[in-house]
Design a protein around this motif. Structure first.
Motif, PDB file in Angstrom:
ATOM      1  N   TRP A  17       0.708  -1.362  -0.067  1.00 40.41           N
ATOM      2  CA  TRP A  17      -0.094  -0.022  -0.085  1.00 40.41           C
ATOM      3  C   TRP A  17       1.044   1.187   0.012  1.00 40.41           C
ATOM      4  O   TRP A  17       1.838   1.249   0.627  1.00 40.41           O
ATOM      5  CB  TRP A  17      -0.988  -0.012   1.213  1.00 40.41           C
ATOM      6  CG  TRP A  17      -1.947  -1.117   1.268  1.00 40.41           C
ATOM      7  CD1 TRP A  17      -1.739  -2.390   1.596  1.00 40.41           C
ATOM      8  CD2 TRP A  17      -3.231  -0.894   0.749  1.00 40.41           C
ATOM      9  NE1 TRP A  17      -2.816  -3.011   1.498  1.00 40.41           N
ATOM     10  CE2 TRP A  17      -3.898  -2.322   0.971  1.00 40.41           C
ATOM     11  CE3 TRP A  17      -3.933   0.061   0.465  1.00 40.41           C
ATOM     12  CZ2 TRP A  17      -5.142  -2.382   0.533  1.00 40.41           C
ATOM     13  CZ3 TRP A  17      -5.357   0.070   0.147  1.00 40.41           C
ATOM     14  CH2 TRP A  17      -5.783  -1.274   0.302  1.00 40.41           C
ATOM     15  N   GLY A  18       0.220   2.229  -0.717  1.00 42.24           N
ATOM     16  CA  GLY A  18       1.146   3.736  -0.653  1.00 42.24           C
ATOM     17  C   GLY A  18       0.636   4.382   0.443  1.00 42.24           C
ATOM     18  O   GLY A  18      -0.314   3.890   1.439  1.00 42.24           O
ATOM     19  N   GLN A  19       1.190   5.523   0.870  1.00 40.36           N
ATOM     20  CA  GLN A  19       1.042   6.314   1.843  1.00 40.36           C
ATOM     21  C   GLN A  19      -0.435   6.983   1.846  1.00 40.36           C
ATOM     22  O   GLN A  19      -0.960   7.625   2.819  1.00 40.36           O
ATOM     23  CB  GLN A  19       2.062   7.330   2.176  1.00 40.36           C
ATOM     24  CG  GLN A  19       2.081   8.558   1.378  1.00 40.36           C
ATOM     25  CD  GLN A  19       2.462   8.307  -0.089  1.00 40.36           C
ATOM     26  OE1 GLN A  19       2.678   7.433  -0.500  1.00 40.36           O
ATOM     27  NE2 GLN A  19       2.382   9.366  -1.001  1.00 40.36           N
ATOM     28  N   GLY A  20      -1.010   7.292   0.756  1.00 39.95           N
ATOM     29  CA  GLY A  20      -2.107   8.149   0.184  1.00 39.95           C
ATOM     30  C   GLY A  20      -2.089   9.312  -0.023  1.00 39.95           C
ATOM     31  O   GLY A  20      -1.046  10.102   0.210  1.00 39.95           O
ATOM     32  N   THR A  21      -2.854   9.869  -0.756  1.00 42.20           N
ATOM     33  CA  THR A  21      -3.006  11.165  -1.306  1.00 42.20           C
ATOM     34  C   THR A  21      -4.298  11.906  -1.001  1.00 42.20           C
ATOM     35  O   THR A  21      -5.382  11.136  -1.385  1.00 42.20           O
ATOM     36  CB  THR A  21      -2.656  11.201  -2.719  1.00 42.20           C
ATOM     37  OG1 THR A  21      -2.232  12.727  -3.228  1.00 42.20           O
ATOM     38  CG2 THR A  21      -3.368  10.837  -3.719  1.00 42.20           C
ATOM     39  N   GLN A  22      -4.480  12.924  -0.394  1.00 44.82           N
ATOM     40  CA  GLN A  22      -5.496  13.711  -0.047  1.00 44.82           C
ATOM     41  C   GLN A  22      -6.313  14.323  -1.371  1.00 44.82           C
ATOM     42  O   GLN A  22      -5.706  14.918  -2.181  1.00 44.82           O
ATOM     43  CB  GLN A  22      -5.362  14.890   0.959  1.00 44.82           C
ATOM     44  CG  GLN A  22      -6.571  15.656   1.227  1.00 44.82           C
ATOM     45  CD  GLN A  22      -7.521  14.642   2.219  1.00 44.82           C
ATOM     46  OE1 GLN A  22      -7.389  13.955   2.953  1.00 44.82           O
ATOM     47  NE2 GLN A  22      -8.830  14.675   1.602  1.00 44.82           N
ATOM     48  N   VAL A  23      -7.601  13.900  -1.480  1.00 44.49           N
ATOM     49  CA  VAL A  23      -8.344  14.647  -2.575  1.00 44.49           C
ATOM     50  C   VAL A  23      -9.464  15.362  -1.891  1.00 44.49           C
ATOM     51  O   VAL A  23     -10.245  14.593  -1.123  1.00 44.49           O
ATOM     52  CB  VAL A  23      -8.976  13.691  -3.569  1.00 44.49           C
ATOM     53  CG1 VAL A  23      -9.870  14.113  -4.549  1.00 44.49           C
ATOM     54  CG2 VAL A  23      -7.732  12.861  -4.440  1.00 44.49           C
ATOM     55  N   THR A  24      -9.609  16.472  -2.238  1.00 48.65           N
ATOM     56  CA  THR A  24     -10.666  17.386  -1.473  1.00 48.65           C
ATOM     57  C   THR A  24     -11.675  17.961  -2.521  1.00 48.65           C
ATOM     58  O   THR A  24     -10.992  18.629  -3.469  1.00 48.65           O
ATOM     59  CB  THR A  24     -10.195  18.355  -0.635  1.00 48.65           C
ATOM     60  OG1 THR A  24      -9.260  17.797   0.543  1.00 48.65           O
ATOM     61  CG2 THR A  24     -11.285  19.154   0.193  1.00 48.65           C
ATOM     62  N   VAL A  25     -12.890  17.723  -2.548  1.00 53.48           N
ATOM     63  CA  VAL A  25     -13.743  18.478  -3.423  1.00 53.48           C
ATOM     64  C   VAL A  25     -14.762  19.430  -2.917  1.00 53.48           C
ATOM     65  O   VAL A  25     -15.441  18.741  -1.975  1.00 53.48           O
ATOM     66  CB  VAL A  25     -14.703  16.887  -4.136  1.00 53.48           C
ATOM     67  CG1 VAL A  25     -15.340  17.776  -5.393  1.00 53.48           C
ATOM     68  CG2 VAL A  25     -13.657  16.029  -4.829  1.00 53.48           C
ATOM     69  N   SER A  26     -14.668  20.405  -3.172  1.00 51.23           N
ATOM     70  CA  SER A  26     -15.450  21.423  -2.750  1.00 51.23           C
ATOM     71  C   SER A  26     -16.841  21.669  -3.293  1.00 51.23           C
ATOM     72  O   SER A  26     -16.867  21.483  -4.557  1.00 51.23           O
ATOM     73  CB  SER A  26     -14.575  22.728  -2.594  1.00 51.23           C
ATOM     74  OG  SER A  26     -14.386  23.257  -3.825  1.00 51.23           O
ATOM     75  N   SER A  27     -17.894  22.227  -2.643  1.00 52.03           N
ATOM     76  CA  SER A  27     -19.088  22.161  -3.120  1.00 52.03           C
ATOM     77  C   SER A  27     -19.403  23.677  -3.751  1.00 52.03           C
ATOM     78  O   SER A  27     -18.568  24.658  -3.123  1.00 52.03           O
ATOM     79  CB  SER A  27     -20.321  21.982  -2.177  1.00 52.03           C
ATOM     80  OG  SER A  27     -20.066  22.562  -0.997  1.00 52.03           O
TER      81      SER A  27
END
Length: 128
Positions: A118-128
């Protein structure tokens, strides 16, 4: 040691697009599949998409079909996740994972427990 490094996350408005990358490095290993999972705060990790490395066959969660596309570049040992028409509820940390075991059933690609790295992850933020 095998390392998976995700990149491409960020902040995007609803309806926008992002492309995530997952690069593998380290010792050579037999890889049958690579997948993307995501986990939002307070929620369980969920399957997003996967690709079978030998033939490029793809698998998607119903919630992303038609909007997300997983692909691979074997020369770069990199898998991509193109995400279009993003929704605020898809805000999460996105993880890349590699599967080294052979599984006959397509459903095996949907299970996080079948992935070994597994990787360390990457943040995805979707604003409304």
């Amino acid at each position: 040691q095998v390392q998976l490094v995700e990149s491409g996350g960020g902040l995007v408005q609803a309806g926008g697009s992002l492309r995530l990358s997952c690069a593998a490095s380290g010792r050579a290993f037999s890889e049958y599949g690579r997948g993307w999972f995501r986990q939002a705060p307070g929620k369980e990790r969920e399957f997003v998409a996967a690709i079978r490395m030998r033939d490029g066959n793809t698998y998607y969660a119903d919630s992303v079909k038609g909007r997300f596309t997983i692909s691979r570049d074997n020369a770069k040992n990199t898998v991509y996740l193109q995400m279009n028409s993003l929704k605020p509820e898809e805000t999460a940390v996105y993880y890349c994972a590699a599967m080294t075991g052979y599984y006959y059933s397509a459903s095996s690609y949907y299970r996080g427990g079948n992935y070994d790295y597994w990787g360390q992850g990457t943040q995805v933020t979707v604003s409304s």
